[in-house]
Design a protein around this motif. Sequence first.
Motif, PDB file in Angstrom:
ATOM      1  N   MET A 213     -50.055  24.623  68.632  1.00 51.98           N
ATOM      2  CA  MET A 213     -49.491  24.863  67.601  1.00 51.98           C
ATOM      3  C   MET A 213     -49.771  23.838  66.328  1.00 51.98           C
ATOM      4  O   MET A 213     -49.929  22.908  66.585  1.00 51.98           O
ATOM      5  CB  MET A 213     -48.017  24.760  67.880  1.00 51.98           C
ATOM      6  N   ALA A 214     -49.309  24.423  65.141  1.00 47.90           N
ATOM      7  CA  ALA A 214     -49.594  23.282  63.792  1.00 47.90           C
ATOM      8  C   ALA A 214     -48.639  22.238  63.956  1.00 47.90           C
ATOM      9  O   ALA A 214     -47.491  22.408  64.433  1.00 47.90           O
ATOM     10  CB  ALA A 214     -49.237  24.367  62.683  1.00 47.90           C
ATOM     11  N   LYS A 215     -49.226  21.046  63.810  1.00 44.59           N
ATOM     12  CA  LYS A 215     -48.432  19.911  63.808  1.00 44.59           C
ATOM     13  C   LYS A 215     -47.651  19.542  62.751  1.00 44.59           C
ATOM     14  O   LYS A 215     -46.720  18.764  62.662  1.00 44.59           O
ATOM     15  CB  LYS A 215     -49.421  18.719  64.173  1.00 44.59           C
ATOM     16  N   VAL A 216     -47.948  20.219  61.373  1.00 42.01           N
ATOM     17  CA  VAL A 216     -47.079  19.879  60.236  1.00 42.01           C
ATOM     18  C   VAL A 216     -46.496  21.201  59.798  1.00 42.01           C
ATOM     19  O   VAL A 216     -47.050  22.213  60.390  1.00 42.01           O
ATOM     20  CB  VAL A 216     -47.874  19.428  59.022  1.00 42.01           C
ATOM     21  N   SER A 217     -45.478  21.191  58.980  1.00 42.08           N
ATOM     22  CA  SER A 217     -44.704  22.343  58.703  1.00 42.08           C
ATOM     23  C   SER A 217     -45.545  23.240  57.478  1.00 42.08           C
ATOM     24  O   SER A 217     -45.339  24.315  57.462  1.00 42.08           O
ATOM     25  CB  SER A 217     -43.337  22.116  58.229  1.00 42.08           C
ATOM     26  N   LYS A 218     -46.077  22.385  56.554  1.00 42.47           N
ATOM     27  CA  LYS A 218     -46.510  23.006  55.706  1.00 42.47           C
ATOM     28  C   LYS A 218     -47.756  22.341  55.016  1.00 42.47           C
ATOM     29  O   LYS A 218     -48.084  21.062  55.051  1.00 42.47           O
ATOM     30  CB  LYS A 218     -45.843  23.222  54.531  1.00 42.47           C
ATOM     31  N   ILE A 219     -48.798  23.107  54.508  1.00 42.04           N
ATOM     32  CA  ILE A 219     -50.009  22.570  53.815  1.00 42.04           C
ATOM     33  C   ILE A 219     -49.992  23.297  52.330  1.00 42.04           C
ATOM     34  O   ILE A 219     -49.993  24.484  52.342  1.00 42.04           O
ATOM     35  CB  ILE A 219     -51.378  23.113  54.270  1.00 42.04           C
ATOM     36  N   ASP A 220     -49.893  22.501  51.358  1.00 43.82           N
ATOM     37  CA  ASP A 220     -50.118  22.796  49.793  1.00 43.82           C
ATOM     38  C   ASP A 220     -51.231  22.368  49.194  1.00 43.82           C
ATOM     39  O   ASP A 220     -51.690  21.351  49.385  1.00 43.82           O
ATOM     40  CB  ASP A 220     -48.734  22.202  49.151  1.00 43.82           C
ATOM     41  N   ILE A 221     -52.160  23.441  48.963  1.00 43.64           N
ATOM     42  CA  ILE A 221     -53.417  23.448  48.425  1.00 43.64           C
ATOM     43  C   ILE A 221     -53.259  24.049  46.939  1.00 43.64           C
ATOM     44  O   ILE A 221     -53.220  24.951  46.762  1.00 43.64           O
ATOM     45  CB  ILE A 221     -54.466  24.236  49.283  1.00 43.64           C
ATOM     46  N   ARG A 222     -53.811  22.916  46.019  1.00 42.77           N
ATOM     47  CA  ARG A 222     -54.211  23.534  44.731  1.00 42.77           C
ATOM     48  C   ARG A 222     -55.781  23.181  44.538  1.00 42.77           C
ATOM     49  O   ARG A 222     -56.363  22.099  44.965  1.00 42.77           O
ATOM     50  CB  ARG A 222     -53.561  22.555  43.710  1.00 42.77           C
ATOM     51  N   THR A 223     -56.111  24.049  43.619  1.00 46.52           N
ATOM     52  CA  THR A 223     -57.481  23.962  43.075  1.00 46.52           C
ATOM     53  C   THR A 223     -57.517  23.053  41.819  1.00 46.52           C
ATOM     54  O   THR A 223     -56.951  23.271  40.916  1.00 46.52           O
ATOM     55  CB  THR A 223     -58.128  25.334  42.745  1.00 46.52           C
ATOM     56  N   ILE A 224     -58.381  21.879  42.196  1.00 45.09           N
ATOM     57  CA  ILE A 224     -58.491  20.879  41.217  1.00 45.09           C
ATOM     58  C   ILE A 224     -59.987  20.620  41.068  1.00 45.09           C
ATOM     59  O   ILE A 224     -60.639  19.780  41.942  1.00 45.09           O
ATOM     60  CB  ILE A 224     -57.867  19.522  41.440  1.00 45.09           C
ATOM     61  N   PRO A 225     -60.693  21.146  40.323  1.00 46.24           N
ATOM     62  CA  PRO A 225     -62.104  21.084  40.179  1.00 46.24           C
ATOM     63  C   PRO A 225     -62.823  19.884  39.819  1.00 46.24           C
ATOM     64  O   PRO A 225     -64.140  19.747  39.656  1.00 46.24           O
ATOM     65  CB  PRO A 225     -62.379  22.128  39.293  1.00 46.24           C
ATOM     66  N   ASP A 226     -61.881  18.902  39.456  1.00 46.83           N
ATOM     67  CA  ASP A 226     -62.509  17.492  39.052  1.00 46.83           C
ATOM     68  C   ASP A 226     -62.180  16.396  39.826  1.00 46.83           C
ATOM     69  O   ASP A 226     -60.997  16.279  40.413  1.00 46.83           O
ATOM     70  CB  ASP A 226     -62.023  17.213  37.564  1.00 46.83           C
ATOM     71  N   MET A 227     -63.063  15.981  40.754  1.00 42.80           N
ATOM     72  CA  MET A 227     -62.906  14.840  41.881  1.00 42.80           C
ATOM     73  C   MET A 227     -62.145  13.586  41.066  1.00 42.80           C
ATOM     74  O   MET A 227     -61.176  13.270  41.924  1.00 42.80           O
ATOM     75  CB  MET A 227     -63.985  14.613  42.476  1.00 42.80           C
ATOM     76  N   ASN A 228     -62.433  13.349  39.909  1.00 43.26           N
ATOM     77  CA  ASN A 228     -61.827  12.215  39.475  1.00 43.26           C
ATOM     78  C   ASN A 228     -60.134  12.343  39.186  1.00 43.26           C
ATOM     79  O   ASN A 228     -59.481  11.591  39.485  1.00 43.26           O
ATOM     80  CB  ASN A 228     -62.248  11.708  37.867  1.00 43.26           C
ATOM     81  N   THR A 229     -59.871  13.753  38.693  1.00 51.57           N
ATOM     82  CA  THR A 229     -58.542  13.966  38.819  1.00 51.57           C
ATOM     83  C   THR A 229     -57.962  14.001  40.084  1.00 51.57           C
ATOM     84  O   THR A 229     -56.561  13.579  40.415  1.00 51.57           O
ATOM     85  CB  THR A 229     -58.263  15.433  37.915  1.00 51.57           C
ATOM     86  N   GLN A 230     -58.693  14.608  41.110  1.00 48.71           N
ATOM     87  CA  GLN A 230     -58.004  14.425  42.659  1.00 48.71           C
ATOM     88  C   GLN A 230     -57.802  13.041  42.964  1.00 48.71           C
ATOM     89  O   GLN A 230     -56.672  12.758  43.744  1.00 48.71           O
ATOM     90  CB  GLN A 230     -58.930  15.202  43.409  1.00 48.71           C
ATOM     91  N   ILE A 231     -58.720  12.320  42.911  1.00 50.10           N
ATOM     92  CA  ILE A 231     -58.421  10.656  43.250  1.00 50.10           C
ATOM     93  C   ILE A 231     -57.306  10.066  42.388  1.00 50.10           C
ATOM     94  O   ILE A 231     -56.370   9.463  42.992  1.00 50.10           O
ATOM     95  CB  ILE A 231     -59.740   9.895  42.881  1.00 50.10           C
ATOM     96  N   ALA A 232     -57.122  10.516  40.992  1.00 44.87           N
ATOM     97  CA  ALA A 232     -56.121  10.226  40.312  1.00 44.87           C
ATOM     98  C   ALA A 232     -54.655  10.710  40.990  1.00 44.87           C
ATOM     99  O   ALA A 232     -53.615   9.640  41.123  1.00 44.87           O
ATOM    100  CB  ALA A 232     -56.119  10.478  38.956  1.00 44.87           C
ATOM    101  N   GLU A 233     -54.679  11.722  41.416  1.00 45.35           N
ATOM    102  CA  GLU A 233     -53.171  12.161  42.074  1.00 45.35           C
ATOM    103  C   GLU A 233     -53.134  11.662  43.415  1.00 45.35           C
ATOM    104  O   GLU A 233     -52.203  11.288  43.901  1.00 45.35           O
ATOM    105  CB  GLU A 233     -53.602  13.596  42.164  1.00 45.35           C
ATOM    106  N   PHE A 234     -54.254  11.331  44.082  1.00 40.35           N
ATOM    107  CA  PHE A 234     -54.292  10.670  45.340  1.00 40.35           C
ATOM    108  C   PHE A 234     -53.624   9.304  45.335  1.00 40.35           C
ATOM    109  O   PHE A 234     -52.735   9.077  46.148  1.00 40.35           O
ATOM    110  CB  PHE A 234     -55.513  10.526  45.856  1.00 40.35           C
ATOM    111  N   PHE A 235     -53.997   8.574  44.279  1.00 39.80           N
ATOM    112  CA  PHE A 235     -53.293   7.318  43.999  1.00 39.80           C
ATOM    113  C   PHE A 235     -51.890   7.481  43.609  1.00 39.80           C
ATOM    114  O   PHE A 235     -50.860   6.810  44.245  1.00 39.80           O
ATOM    115  CB  PHE A 235     -53.864   6.734  42.875  1.00 39.80           C
ATOM    116  N   ASN A 236     -51.675   8.641  42.958  1.00 38.94           N
ATOM    117  CA  ASN A 236     -49.974   8.850  42.465  1.00 38.94           C
ATOM    118  C   ASN A 236     -49.174   9.114  43.816  1.00 38.94           C
ATOM    119  O   ASN A 236     -48.161   9.340  43.466  1.00 38.94           O
ATOM    120  CB  ASN A 236     -49.875   9.685  41.370  1.00 38.94           C
ATOM    121  N   GLY A 237     -49.880   9.780  44.664  1.00 38.86           N
ATOM    122  CA  GLY A 237     -49.038  10.155  46.075  1.00 38.86           C
ATOM    123  C   GLY A 237     -48.830  11.523  45.965  1.00 38.86           C
ATOM    124  O   GLY A 237     -48.064  12.262  46.763  1.00 38.86           O
ATOM    125  N   THR A 238     -49.259  12.430  45.067  1.00 45.08           N
ATOM    126  CA  THR A 238     -49.126  13.811  44.868  1.00 45.08           C
ATOM    127  C   THR A 238     -50.314  14.833  45.679  1.00 45.08           C
ATOM    128  O   THR A 238     -50.175  15.963  45.933  1.00 45.08           O
ATOM    129  CB  THR A 238     -49.228  14.198  43.290  1.00 45.08           C
TER     130      THR A 238
END
Length: 503
Positions: A213-238
């Motif tokens: 069984m899956a261990k978490v309730s939800k996976i939310d996946i967005r397409t973000i084609p720029d890794m720097n933007t992904q890292i910025a969101e990672f820092f922000n906790g999003t």
Amino acid sequence: MKISKLVLSTAVYLALSAASYADKASDTVNMAFLKELESADVYFNTAREGLLLNHSVWDGLLYRNPETGEYEGNLAESWTWINDTTIEFKLRQGVKFHNGEPFNADDVVYTVNFVANKDNGVKSQTNVSWMDHAEKIDDYTVRIVADAPFPAAEEFLAGPVAMYPNEYYAEVGPKGMAAHPVGTGPFKITELEPGKHFVLEKNDDYFGGPKGMAKVSKIDIRTIPDMNTQIAEFFNGTLDFLWNIPADQAEKLGAMGKFDVVNAPAIRVGYITMDAAGRFDKEGPMTKKKVRQAIYHAIDRKAIVEALVKGSSTVIDSACSPVQFACAQDLPTYDYDPAKAKALLAEAGYPDGFTIDFYAYRDRPYAEAMMGFLNEVGIKTNFSYLQYAALREKRAKGEVPISFQTWGSYSIADASAITSEFFTGGDWDDARDPEITEWLTTADKSTDKAARKDLYKKALTKIVDEAYWVPLFTYNVNYAMSKEMDFKATPDELVRFFTFGWK
């Protein structure tokens, strides 16, 4: 040539150094894809992102345990080889698709017969073309019949060959499945903006099986084609989870001590393919062996690995991944030798070099480094950086003279998933060498492992001798996640969403 290391702006890190994290209270893992997935129907895309969805939203008849490497029953409880071309499966009872449709032999028969029919246009024919048809014995017994002996059958049935609901798929087809995916897997897709956004929710009615069984309730996946933007969101906790982070960014994240950063080897390899068969230009420079050999000599593959790829990656000469069965490693090689490259170009009639269009779809710094090396020996490049699907289709039409490509083999640990994919006369075969095609076709249908290895070695050796490809390096994957997340990387480059958890 010296390669400058990738450097992210320190301002990004300083501006975000005080960022906070989303906690695990919502039981949702937020992550992103770099590439826009062309279709959520797993048979009509060839992207790694699509394979990740496949393994969590759909199921195959079998499952390969990533820890033991053994095949286990999934939608099939057991299976028996009737003869060299026929496998009989006893299906699991009580399984339901996400739309409530019960799973039975009709679904297997419909799926196999649909995808095995070349007229239906499945994108990766190697995954399905070995199957001739499926036969229903009773409601929970089915046989899959190959068109010839195919020793890698279990590997494919445990990987990319997902089972679809026959009634639903007959009604909506690939476009309908892409818009509203329906599988049996541990997650179901509840929201989908094509190519942009996927929300996966735990399937509480999942039968369990080897995936659990899956261990978490939800996976939310967005397409973000720029890794720097992904890292910025990672820092922000999003974002909670980063995947396929370039080496330099991963090193910086790891040095901060605030995250869990993991490097793992991958089955994926990088390579340069050239228009040896002259589909793009019958008289073009890529049709000349000495030009292709010059390109092999011109590129310092070791320097690219050490400066850019890093991690556990290694230089290769085989047109396959070292972890795959029958992928011979003791092959000829071409050392980095720009003087030899220039001499070969002159012998081929290009003493002053030439200009050519060079294509790529990912890892732009790697591609730019390769073009820099080519420029030094006189090969001037016009760079075309396309979306993956667009480049794949141009290559299938024979419209690409030279390109930097990668292939993850659908995580299939058999050389047929890459070497045969690209050297048996299909749309992506840029060599069209009948001798290689014959060797590989024979190897893929042989049940004699030693014979398969011998034939593959002959094919792989000729690919090097003729310089049809420049095999570059194995890939590795860098993951970063919040310290609240629990995730174990595996060497097959599959992110199994159903294993995501919290500490």
